[in-house]
Design a protein around this motif. Structure first.
Motif, PDB file in Angstrom:
ATOM      1  N   ALA A   1      -3.819 -11.130  23.976  1.00  0.00           N
ATOM      2  CA  ALA A   1      -4.884 -12.147  23.963  1.00  0.00           C
ATOM      3  C   ALA A   1      -6.117 -11.661  24.728  1.00  0.00           C
ATOM      4  O   ALA A   1      -7.254 -11.909  24.316  1.00  0.00           O
ATOM      5  CB  ALA A   1      -4.357 -13.450  24.565  1.00  0.00           C
ATOM      6  N   ILE A   2      -5.903 -10.949  25.832  1.00  0.00           N
ATOM      7  CA  ILE A   2      -7.027 -10.425  26.619  1.00  0.00           C
ATOM      8  C   ILE A   2      -7.750  -9.326  25.846  1.00  0.00           C
ATOM      9  O   ILE A   2      -8.986  -9.260  25.842  1.00  0.00           O
ATOM     10  CB  ILE A   2      -6.520  -9.903  27.979  1.00  0.00           C
ATOM     11  CG1 ILE A   2      -6.009 -11.069  28.833  1.00  0.00           C
ATOM     12  CG2 ILE A   2      -7.624  -9.158  28.731  1.00  0.00           C
ATOM     13  CD1 ILE A   2      -5.305 -10.656  30.111  1.00  0.00           C
TER      14      ILE A   2
ATOM     15  N   PHE B   1     -12.382  -7.673  22.516  1.00  0.00           N
ATOM     16  CA  PHE B   1     -12.843  -7.189  21.206  1.00  0.00           C
ATOM     17  C   PHE B   1     -13.830  -8.168  20.588  1.00  0.00           C
ATOM     18  O   PHE B   1     -14.867  -7.773  20.041  1.00  0.00           O
ATOM     19  CB  PHE B   1     -11.631  -7.000  20.282  1.00  0.00           C
ATOM     20  CG  PHE B   1     -11.985  -6.735  18.845  1.00  0.00           C
ATOM     21  CD1 PHE B   1     -12.397  -5.470  18.439  1.00  0.00           C
ATOM     22  CD2 PHE B   1     -11.923  -7.751  17.898  1.00  0.00           C
ATOM     23  CE1 PHE B   1     -12.733  -5.227  17.109  1.00  0.00           C
ATOM     24  CE2 PHE B   1     -12.250  -7.513  16.576  1.00  0.00           C
ATOM     25  CZ  PHE B   1     -12.652  -6.252  16.172  1.00  0.00           C
ATOM     26  N   LYS B   2     -13.529  -9.446  20.679  1.00  0.00           N
ATOM     27  CA  LYS B   2     -14.394 -10.460  20.058  1.00  0.00           C
ATOM     28  C   LYS B   2     -15.759 -10.517  20.735  1.00  0.00           C
ATOM     29  O   LYS B   2     -16.789 -10.662  20.068  1.00  0.00           O
ATOM     30  CB  LYS B   2     -13.723 -11.832  20.123  1.00  0.00           C
ATOM     31  CG  LYS B   2     -14.539 -12.915  19.413  1.00  0.00           C
ATOM     32  CD  LYS B   2     -13.828 -14.244  19.416  1.00  0.00           C
ATOM     33  CE  LYS B   2     -14.677 -15.272  18.677  1.00  0.00           C
ATOM     34  NZ  LYS B   2     -14.047 -16.599  18.667  1.00  0.00           N
ATOM     35  N   THR B   3     -15.772 -10.418  22.048  1.00  0.00           N
ATOM     36  CA  THR B   3     -17.048 -10.557  22.775  1.00  0.00           C
ATOM     37  C   THR B   3     -17.859  -9.266  22.836  1.00  0.00           C
ATOM     38  O   THR B   3     -19.080  -9.301  22.933  1.00  0.00           O
ATOM     39  CB  THR B   3     -16.798 -11.031  24.217  1.00  0.00           C
ATOM     40  OG1 THR B   3     -15.903 -10.115  24.864  1.00  0.00           O
ATOM     41  CG2 THR B   3     -16.196 -12.425  24.235  1.00  0.00           C
ATOM     42  N   GLY B   4     -17.179  -8.115  22.754  1.00  0.00           N
ATOM     43  CA  GLY B   4     -17.941  -6.867  22.911  1.00  0.00           C
ATOM     44  C   GLY B   4     -17.559  -5.733  22.008  1.00  0.00           C
ATOM     45  O   GLY B   4     -18.111  -4.631  22.140  1.00  0.00           O
TER      46      GLY B   4
ATOM     47  N   LEU C   1     -13.155  -3.097  29.527  1.00  0.00           N
ATOM     48  CA  LEU C   1     -11.911  -3.699  30.000  1.00  0.00           C
ATOM     49  C   LEU C   1     -10.907  -2.642  30.447  1.00  0.00           C
ATOM     50  O   LEU C   1     -10.338  -2.733  31.541  1.00  0.00           O
ATOM     51  CB  LEU C   1     -11.286  -4.559  28.893  1.00  0.00           C
ATOM     52  CG  LEU C   1      -9.887  -5.116  29.176  1.00  0.00           C
ATOM     53  CD1 LEU C   1      -9.938  -6.142  30.304  1.00  0.00           C
ATOM     54  CD2 LEU C   1      -9.278  -5.726  27.913  1.00  0.00           C
ATOM     55  N   LEU C   2     -10.678  -1.641  29.608  1.00  0.00           N
ATOM     56  CA  LEU C   2      -9.633  -0.652  29.877  1.00  0.00           C
ATOM     57  C   LEU C   2     -10.081   0.452  30.824  1.00  0.00           C
ATOM     58  O   LEU C   2      -9.260   1.041  31.514  1.00  0.00           O
ATOM     59  CB  LEU C   2      -9.154  -0.028  28.565  1.00  0.00           C
ATOM     60  CG  LEU C   2      -8.532  -1.006  27.556  1.00  0.00           C
ATOM     61  CD1 LEU C   2      -8.289  -0.317  26.220  1.00  0.00           C
ATOM     62  CD2 LEU C   2      -7.237  -1.590  28.096  1.00  0.00           C
TER      63      LEU C   2
ATOM     64  N   PRO D   1      -9.175 -15.517  19.139  1.00  0.00           N
ATOM     65  CA  PRO D   1      -9.375 -16.817  19.779  1.00  0.00           C
ATOM     66  C   PRO D   1     -10.719 -17.437  19.395  1.00  0.00           C
ATOM     67  O   PRO D   1     -11.712 -16.732  19.242  1.00  0.00           O
ATOM     68  CB  PRO D   1      -9.329 -16.494  21.281  1.00  0.00           C
ATOM     69  CG  PRO D   1      -9.599 -15.041  21.374  1.00  0.00           C
ATOM     70  CD  PRO D   1      -9.071 -14.424  20.128  1.00  0.00           C
ATOM     71  N   VAL D   2     -10.708 -18.740  19.218  1.00  0.00           N
ATOM     72  CA  VAL D   2     -11.933 -19.463  18.871  1.00  0.00           C
ATOM     73  C   VAL D   2     -12.605 -19.944  20.146  1.00  0.00           C
ATOM     74  O   VAL D   2     -11.967 -20.566  20.987  1.00  0.00           O
ATOM     75  CB  VAL D   2     -11.620 -20.672  17.959  1.00  0.00           C
ATOM     76  CG1 VAL D   2     -12.892 -21.449  17.661  1.00  0.00           C
ATOM     77  CG2 VAL D   2     -10.933 -20.215  16.699  1.00  0.00           C
TER      78      VAL D   2
END
Length: 327
Positions: free
Chosen positions: A272-273, A278-281, A289-290, A324-325
Motif C-alpha cells: 500500500a505504501i 507510485f500514485k503521487t510521484g 521512498l526507497l 488507493p483513492v
C-alpha cells in the motif's frame, strides 16, 4: 487430579486466583529502579505438549540459589506422542502422569501466578535464564503471560531474559571454533560431575543442571548481563517481526528476489505504501521512498533497475485499478 474440575472447584479457583492476582499488583515488594547488574539470576525451563509454537506449557520449573519452583499445568489438548516420549509426561484417564506417577496439576493461570509469587520472593527484579531460551522457553513464557492477562505483573518482577546457549557460545570460544555441541546434556558431561547430571527433559532436573553449568562456565555476571535482553526489547522485537512478516506477505507478487522483498519489509514498507508513492510521484516517488538517506544509507536501495521493476509492476493495468483513492 482430574483434568476436568467441577463447577464449584472452578469458581473456588477463580476467586483464589483473583485474590492472588490482586496481591501481586497491590502489595509490591520488588523495586523498579534496579539495574540489570543488581538483578537476581533465575534459571527456568518449561516442558510443552509438543514443539509447535501453538503447543501448551505443561510444566514450569525455576531455581535461584538454593530456592526452587516446580508446577505442572493441565493442558487443553493431549501430549503429542513425541513429547511424551521425551518428557515422560502423559495424560491417562484424565490424570497427568510423570514417569507413570500421578502428579497434581493446576490451570495455566494458577501455575503462572504461582511462578510470579516465586519470582516476587526474590525481592529484586530477575533476569530469567534458559538454555535455547530465545527460540523456545522465552517466547512461550511471554505468550503464557499474555494469554492469562498477567504481562504487567510479569514485567514487575522480570527485567530481562538471557539465552544460556548463546551466552556459553560467547564464553567457550574454542569449543565454538571446534564446532562442538552446545546441547545442555553434552555440556553437562564435559563440565559437571556425574552425580550432578540428572534425567534430562524434566523441567526441574534441567533447571538444576542448567544452574550448575551457569555457575561453572559463567563466573562473571557482567558477561551474562551483556547478553541479556530487556523484556520491553523482546516484546517490541516480536511486534517488529510481525509487522515485517505482514509487509513481506503483501509484496509476494513483486518480481523481486526474496532478499529484496525482505529488505523492503524490514523498512516497514508494504504494498500500500509503494502504491501511494507510485500514485503521487511515479518513478520519482518510488526513488525517493526507497532511496531516502537514513543514517547515511539508503532506506532500502538506490538501484535503478530494482526501482524500475517495482514501477513497472505497479503500472500494470490490473494493479493501477487497485491504487488507493485520494479525496
Amino acid at each position: 487430579m482430574s483434568l476436568s474440575p467441577g463447577g464449584y472447584t472452578k469458581n473456588f479457583r477463580k476467586r483464589k486466583q483473583d485474590c492472588r492476582s490482586h496481591e501481586l499488583e497491590h502489595k509490591k515488594t520488588v523495586p523498579y529502579n534496579v539495574e540489570m547488574k543488581d538483578c537476581k539470576i533465575v534459571v527456568f525451563d518449561i516442558e510443552t505438549t509438543g514443539l509447535a509454537k501453538t503447543d501448551e506449557i505443561v510444566q514450569i520449573a525455576a531455581a535461584c540459589g538454593d530456592k526452587s519452583f516446580d508446577t505442572y499445568i493441565v493442558p487443553k489438548k493431549n501430549m503429542s506422542e513425541a513429547a511424551s516420549g521425551v518428557t515422560g509426561i502423559q495424560i491417562v484417564k484424565n490424570e497427568m502422569l510423570v514417569n507413570k506417577k500421578a502428579v497434581i496439576t493446576v490451570t495455566p493461570r494458577e501455575g503462572f501466578i504461582s511462578f510470579l509469587h516465586f519470582l516476587k520472593f526474590m525481592e529484586k527484579p530477575c533476569i530469567l535464564v534458559a538454555h535455547n531460551g530465545n527460540s523456545f522457553d522465552i517466547p512461550r513464557i511471554l505468550e503464557l503471560a499474555k494469554s492469562v492477562n498477567l504481562m504487567k505483573e510479569f514485567m514487575m518482577f522480570v527485567k530481562g531474559a538471557c539465552d544460556s546457549l548463546h551466552l556459553f557460545k560467547c564464553i567457550l570460544i574454542d569449543r565454538k571454533k571446534e564446532k562442538l555441541s552446545f546441547k545442555q546434556s553434552d555440556l553437562a558431561i564435559k563440565y559437571l560431575d556425574k552425580h550432578d547430571v540428572k534425567n534430562a527433559h524434566n523441567a526441574l532436573n534441567d533447571v538444576l543442571v542448567s544452574q550448575k553449568l551457569l555457575n561453572k562456565i559463567c563466573k562473571d555476571k557482567t558477561i551474562l548481563v551483556e547478553n541479556t535482553k530487556s523484556i520491553e526489547f523482546i516484546l517490541s522485537s516480536k511486534a517488529r517481526l510481525q509487522k515485517t512478516k505482514e509487509c513481506k506477505q503483501s509484496l509476494l507478487n513483486l518480481k523481486l528476489s526474496n532478499q529484496m522483498k525482505g529488505k523492503i519489509a524490514k523498512a516497514g514498507i508494504n504494498k500500500a505504501i509503494l502504491q501511494e508513492a507510485f500514485k503521487t510521484g511515479g518513478l520519482a516517488g518510488l526513488t525517493i521512498l526507497l532511496g531516502e538517506n537514513v543514517n547515511n544509507k539508503p532506506r532500502v536501495t538506490t538501484n535503478k533497475k530494482i526501482i524500475k521493476s517495482i514501477h513497472d509492476y505497479l503500472a500494470e493495468p490490473n494493479e493501477t485499478s487497485k491504487l488507493p483513492v485520494t479525496s
